[in-house]
Design a protein around this motif. Sequence first.
Motif, PDB file in Angstrom:
ATOM      1  N   ASP A 195      37.760  40.052  43.662  1.00  0.00           N
ATOM      2  CA  ASP A 195      38.083  38.632  43.501  1.00  0.00           C
ATOM      3  C   ASP A 195      38.590  38.039  44.817  1.00  0.00           C
ATOM      4  OD1 ASP A 195      40.708  39.460  43.807  1.00  0.00           O
ATOM      5  OD2 ASP A 195      41.254  39.191  41.701  1.00  0.00           O
TER       6      ASP A 195
ATOM      7  N   THR B  87      41.492  37.459  45.994  1.00  0.00           N
ATOM      8  CA  THR B  87      42.804  37.827  46.532  1.00  0.00           C
ATOM      9  C   THR B  87      42.664  38.090  48.025  1.00  0.00           C
ATOM     10  OG1 THR B  87      43.444  38.835  44.435  1.00  0.00           O
ATOM     11  CG2 THR B  87      44.708  39.452  46.390  1.00  0.00           C
TER      12      THR B  87
ATOM     13  N   ASN C 230      42.653  39.394  51.733  1.00  0.00           N
ATOM     14  CA  ASN C 230      42.894  40.652  52.420  1.00  0.00           C
ATOM     15  C   ASN C 230      43.705  40.391  53.686  1.00  0.00           C
ATOM     16  OD1 ASN C 230      41.421  42.752  50.895  1.00  0.00           O
ATOM     17  ND2 ASN C 230      39.627  41.494  51.361  1.00  0.00           N
TER      18      ASN C 230
END
Length: 254
Positions: free
Chosen positions: A192, A194, A196
């Motif tokens: 998804d 989110t 990095n």
Amino acid sequence: MNARGLLLPTLAALVVLGVLVGLGTWQMERLAWKTELVAQVRARTSERPIPAPPPREWPDIDRAQDEYLPVTASGRFDHGRETLIYTVLSDPKGPFKGPGYLVITPLMQADGSAILVNRGFVPEDRRNPTTRAAGQVEGPVTVTGLLRLPEEANWFVPDNAPERNAWFRRDPEEIGRARGLARVAPFTIDADGTPNPGGLPQGGETRLSFPNKHLEYALTWYGLAVTLVGVYVAFVITRLRGRRDDLDAPRAAD
């Protein structure tokens, strides 16, 4: 022209008409399939994530039931065996787009099996992992994303060439074999959005909208079929009228 003279044009018109109607009907069937697919994807992606299927359930995974299912998986990334799949990101959700690669990294499980994770997109100039070192996360991680089945071959995507490390389609079995993975899941997970560390790879780029021009195509084929019928009728009327005129001409001379 007599009835026998109309036989070949009539047969040819019937064959072409059958092809045009068949293509229109096929597009209508594709329209129904695409409409159902869009509805399924929309409904499925809104569900709560569940644990990814364990190895004992891998043989039962089904495209119709499991594609785009939100899942979670935990493990450790094996960045040394990542695979880059060439793509062109044209409608990004994040800041990066254009030619680049999907970063496919094995997520190693406690039992030694691996799940290939599509961690997201990187532009061409960030192909080398050293240019995005912050995103090479170490230690235990939990990934949330969408379960994806292998991409099917088609005319528009070249075959993978493992011997040249050139990849164009997600094929877990082929990638796992090339990377020396003993047991690899028959699916991948699209991570998804989110973020990095460092911003790359850019996750959450799964395409969830699909072009749907099947009705337009169907109407085109059906329209051509109607046009063919009109042309054929005009052809027959013209030929029969010409034959009648030829028969009336000697009478007029008499």
